[in-house]
Enzyme design. Structure first.
Site, PDB file in Angstrom:
ATOM      1  N   ASP A   1     -10.521  -1.869   1.677  1.00 57.20           N
ATOM      2  CA  ASP A   1     -11.473  -1.088   2.460  1.00 57.20           C
ATOM      3  C   ASP A   1     -12.932  -1.478   2.213  1.00 57.20           C
ATOM      4  O   ASP A   1     -13.423  -2.455   2.762  1.00 57.20           O
ATOM      5  CB  ASP A   1     -11.228   0.410   2.178  1.00 57.20           C
ATOM      6  CG  ASP A   1     -12.009   1.336   3.105  1.00 57.20           C
ATOM      7  OD1 ASP A   1     -12.660   0.829   4.030  1.00 57.20           O
ATOM      8  OD2 ASP A   1     -11.963   2.568   2.908  1.00 57.20           O
TER       9      ASP A   1
ATOM     10  N   HIS B   1      -6.074   5.856   5.030  1.00 54.10           N
ATOM     11  CA  HIS B   1      -6.415   6.903   4.056  1.00 54.10           C
ATOM     12  C   HIS B   1      -5.344   7.993   4.040  1.00 54.10           C
ATOM     13  O   HIS B   1      -4.658   8.157   3.057  1.00 54.10           O
ATOM     14  CB  HIS B   1      -7.818   7.508   4.274  1.00 54.10           C
ATOM     15  CG  HIS B   1      -8.910   6.495   4.211  1.00 54.10           C
ATOM     16  ND1 HIS B   1      -9.119   5.724   3.099  1.00 54.10           N
ATOM     17  CD2 HIS B   1      -9.832   6.087   5.143  1.00 54.10           C
ATOM     18  CE1 HIS B   1     -10.135   4.890   3.330  1.00 54.10           C
ATOM     19  NE2 HIS B   1     -10.576   5.084   4.557  1.00 54.10           N
TER      20      HIS B   1
END
Ligand SMILES: [Zn+2]
Length: 436
Positions: free
Chosen positions: A315, A264
């Site tokens: 993800d 991230h």
């Protein structure tokens, strides 16, 4: 030996070329050469062929949440509660089936290697299974059976937040201590070059910094991953507890380095960016998840300019389409900075191929070149999305989607792209673990 002939090819280093023969023995490419017409014995790949894609951040079981967590308004934290509902119901068998279906979906989209950030270790009460690695082994077998190479990033998760004990379903995630995590992971055997066992620290929330050196040292030379600064709330709590940003805490405890992928990396200070660059870390962007969870837009351009290598992941699998992830890096940057053209298509393709494979420990992946894994992904140049958009890297990144993948060769194996069959497998696996 199997011979493929690519009508057009982007090998990972130069511009797109016309007519490329790729010779494969077993799992690897042994030779490539330019040839305008296909040799008689070749499997003809019509369209643009690129190297296999590396999906560097996956939680396979999150695939069961697609379309469900979007039903009502919610925050990151309410999304997490829904995710915990599924996490609480999985056992090694259902975990295998869900991971197999999810990985088969990935292969259909041109992904040939996955980094599975795996934290679902124990039974629902938090007790180890008879084989303490039953869940990790189920995930590895699912990847193998789907035709994917996998870096199983076995994740240490010990706290519900900054030292607080784990609660509820989190008992499944925790080994109790970092020492016990290391001892369990030490017993995992990859069983072949298509599997890499790496380590992960779930986040600065879930593991105390004093445990980082042990975790980082448990699997020397293997990839190391961590969720980093996905939400401002995590940064604020970290500052409150340690007086440092999450990146600062990692730097203080010797975790930064060229084995580390920070996942991230959305809310960073300029000092954080410099620290990550100095240590030659990877930053794994997951734009379709980050937009789904309203995380924000990470500083991809500033990171890359400083020397951090960007990689990509799907993800939570709100979408499994690395073409969408690639273009989102550039398009999100445009929205955030009101400036076009920060990322070249070829650089985004490199993030999704060679750089991604390197970050997972597959240094010989992500290029169409002798000595590399034989992964070939072919895009249709005549689909409703791609027709008339050219046949270069810009077509692949800014026009194509996962639905335009017409041929996949993964680790030398020609994959049967059975979309309906994979849809049926997904429906069955998800129905077994969701309640609504
Ligand atoms: Zn994640």
């Amino acid at each position: 030996m199997t011979t493929f002939w690519c009508e057009r090819a982007w090998t990972g280093v130069e511009e797109v070329v016309d007519g490329l023969v790729v010779e494969v023995v077993g799992t690897h490419i042994v030779a490539t050469r330019a040839l305008p017409e296909p040799p008689g014995d070749a499997i003809r790949l019509a369209g643009l062929t690129i190297p296999g894609l590396a999906n560097c951040h996956s939680h396979a079981f999150h695939r069961a949440l697609r379309g469900r967590t979007q039903r009502e308004r919610g925050t990151f934290w309410t999304w997490r509660e829904t995710m915990y509902g599924v996490a609480g119901r999985l056992d090694p068998e259902s975990c295998y089936r869900l991971a197999l279906a999810t990985y088969k979906e990935m292969v259909l989209t041109g992904i040939t290697a996955v980094g599975e950030f795996h934290y679902l270790h124990h039974d629902p009460a938090g007790r180890p299974y008879a084989d303490p690695n039953a869940m990790g082994t189920a995930v590895i077998e699912a990847a193998r059976d789907a035709g994917l190479r996998i870096a199983l990033l076995d994740t240490c998760y010990l706290s519900s937040g900054f030292g607080a004990p784990v609660a509820g379903v989190q008992a499944r995630f925790s080994d109790g201590t970092a020492e016990r995590w290391a001892s369990r992971v030490g017993a995992l055997r990859p069983g072949g070059p298509d599997v890499i066992v790496g380590a992960a620290i779930h986040s600065v929330r879930a593991v105390q910094p004093s445990d980082y050196p042990l975790i980082a040292g448990a699997l020397p030379g293997s990839p190391l991953h961590i969720h980093l600064s996905e939400q401002p709330a995590e940064n604020e709590a970290c500052l409150e507890h340690y007086g440092r940003t999450p990146t600062g805490v990692l730097a203080d405890h010797g975790v930064l380095g060229d084995r580390l992928s920070v996942v991230h990396a959305t809310h960073l200070t300029s000092d954080d960016i410099n620290e990550l660059a100095k240590a030659r870390c990877y930053a794994t962007f997951c734009p379709t998840t980050e937009r789904d969870l309203a995380d924000g837009v990470g500083p991809s351009v500033a990171l890359a300019a400083a020397g951090v290598t960007i990689t990509l992941g799907s993800d939570s699998h709100a979408v499994i389409d690395l073409f969408e992830e690639m273009r989102a890096v550039e398009l999100d940057e445009r929205l955030a900075c009101q400036r076009r053209g920060s990322w070249r298509a070829a650089d985004l393709l490199s993030a999704a191929t060679a750089a991604g494979h390197r970050s997972l420990g597959f240094a010989d992946g992500g290029m169409i070149a002798p000595g590399h894994w034989a992964d070939l992904v072919t895009l249709d140049l005549r689909s409703p999305r791609t027709a008339g958009t050219g046949s270069g890297t810009e077509m692949a990144v800014f026009a194509a989607s996962a639905a335009d993948v017409t041929h996949v060769v993964a680790s030398g194996r020609v994959i049967d792209l059975d979309h309906r069959g994979v849809g049926d497998l997904l429906a069955e696996a998800i129905d077994a673990v969701v309640t609504s």
